[in-house]
Design a protein around this motif. Sequence first.
Motif, PDB file in Angstrom:
ATOM      1  N   PRO A 204       0.831  -1.207   0.000  1.00  0.00           N
ATOM      2  CA  PRO A 204       0.000   0.000   0.000  1.00  0.00           C
ATOM      3  C   PRO A 204       0.859   1.246   0.000  1.00  0.00           C
ATOM      4  N   ASN A 205       0.363   2.265  -0.659  1.00  0.00           N
ATOM      5  CA  ASN A 205       1.028   3.575  -0.684  1.00  0.00           C
ATOM      6  C   ASN A 205       2.502   3.474  -1.080  1.00  0.00           C
ATOM      7  N   PRO A 206       2.803   2.951  -2.263  1.00  0.00           N
ATOM      8  CA  PRO A 206       4.211   2.800  -2.666  1.00  0.00           C
ATOM      9  C   PRO A 206       4.951   4.121  -2.768  1.00  0.00           C
ATOM     10  N   HIS A 207       4.243   5.216  -3.046  1.00  0.00           N
ATOM     11  CA  HIS A 207       4.906   6.511  -3.150  1.00  0.00           C
ATOM     12  C   HIS A 207       5.525   6.916  -1.821  1.00  0.00           C
ATOM     13  N   PHE A 208       4.893   6.501  -0.721  1.00  0.00           N
ATOM     14  CA  PHE A 208       5.427   6.783   0.607  1.00  0.00           C
ATOM     15  C   PHE A 208       6.494   5.764   1.008  1.00  0.00           C
ATOM     16  N   GLN A 209       6.294   4.507   0.621  1.00  0.00           N
ATOM     17  CA  GLN A 209       7.174   3.434   1.071  1.00  0.00           C
ATOM     18  C   GLN A 209       8.542   3.433   0.390  1.00  0.00           C
ATOM     19  N   PHE A 210       8.589   3.833  -0.878  1.00  0.00           N
ATOM     20  CA  PHE A 210       9.811   3.669  -1.661  1.00  0.00           C
ATOM     21  C   PHE A 210      10.370   5.018  -2.115  1.00  0.00           C
ATOM     22  N   SER A 211      11.656   5.006  -2.420  1.00  0.00           N
ATOM     23  CA  SER A 211      12.342   6.187  -2.960  1.00  0.00           C
ATOM     24  C   SER A 211      13.014   5.783  -4.267  1.00  0.00           C
ATOM     25  N   PRO A 212      12.266   5.760  -5.368  1.00  0.00           N
ATOM     26  CA  PRO A 212      12.818   5.280  -6.641  1.00  0.00           C
ATOM     27  C   PRO A 212      13.789   6.276  -7.254  1.00  0.00           C
ATOM     28  N   ARG A 213      14.592   5.763  -8.152  1.00  0.00           N
ATOM     29  CA  ARG A 213      15.509   6.615  -8.904  1.00  0.00           C
ATOM     30  C   ARG A 213      14.900   6.930 -10.262  1.00  0.00           C
ATOM     31  N   LYS A 214      14.907   8.175 -10.635  1.00  0.00           N
ATOM     32  CA  LYS A 214      14.336   8.608 -11.914  1.00  0.00           C
ATOM     33  C   LYS A 214      15.164   8.044 -13.065  1.00  0.00           C
ATOM     34  N   GLN A 215      14.480   7.548 -14.093  1.00  0.00           N
ATOM     35  CA  GLN A 215      15.131   7.077 -15.304  1.00  0.00           C
ATOM     36  C   GLN A 215      14.501   7.772 -16.501  1.00  0.00           C
ATOM     37  N   VAL A 216      15.309   8.416 -17.299  1.00  0.00           N
ATOM     38  CA  VAL A 216      14.837   9.103 -18.502  1.00  0.00           C
ATOM     39  C   VAL A 216      15.327   8.312 -19.701  1.00  0.00           C
ATOM     40  N   THR A 217      14.405   7.849 -20.541  1.00  0.00           N
ATOM     41  CA  THR A 217      14.771   7.014 -21.680  1.00  0.00           C
ATOM     42  C   THR A 217      14.178   7.580 -22.962  1.00  0.00           C
TER      43      THR A 217
END
Length: 237
Positions: A204-217
């Motif tokens: 639940p609430n992955p935006h709060f749980q995780f800190s992803p790294r931005k990838q521009v492709t």
Amino acid sequence: MAFYLAKFNEDAVQNLGYTGFRNAFNNIGAKLNYSPNSVKNRRDDFDPLFGHRAGWHQVELGRSNLEIVDSFDHLSEEALRAIVLDLLDGGSSSEIVLPNTNRQSSTYTTRGVTGRRAEAFFMEWFAKHFPNENLIDTRDLGCGYDFRIENSNRVYEVKGLSGNDGGVLFTDKEWKVAAELQDNYYLVLIKGCFSESPIVETYPNPHFQFSPRKQVTAVINVNWGISSTDLNNTRTN
């Protein structure tokens, strides 16, 4: 070429002018100086994505094949066929440059790779475990999630892994909606999509749980150009 054969199957063989897969493997192999059996094996690499054959479902797609899927899965049959025909003719009329995705050692699995298998399994799993709730398919609506629950604010974004380890990618739209819906937004991760007993994990609430790294492709697109000469020659008053 192998990806095109796997994705569009008999239509691909027919549209390339071959009488069957054996004929396709022989002719493509001859033009590329590649053994027919190797052409078949490369097609089998992609087969698990599309369900026409089992293919090499036991093997995780390698980096180069993942890049093929990421770069070409969005193209229409006609566009992909045009690229394949050009390659078979020696690539004289266009240059194809794959984007440099700078993939890390972890395998990032997108919808084009195992997503469809994961979504199909999730629908069966949900119906079994939540028989009193109605799952609404929103995959083609551009909502930023794959499913929602009728008469509820709860939504699900499904990601799949062919094995038991690896990361996942969110589109910018999915990540934005996850931030907006917070606890009503669930990431569902299906591990071992091609195994007999996939594992279901929910976050639940992955935006709060995780800190992803931005990838521009970069994304490969095909455009169809009509020259001014053609327009002038066919102009009607």
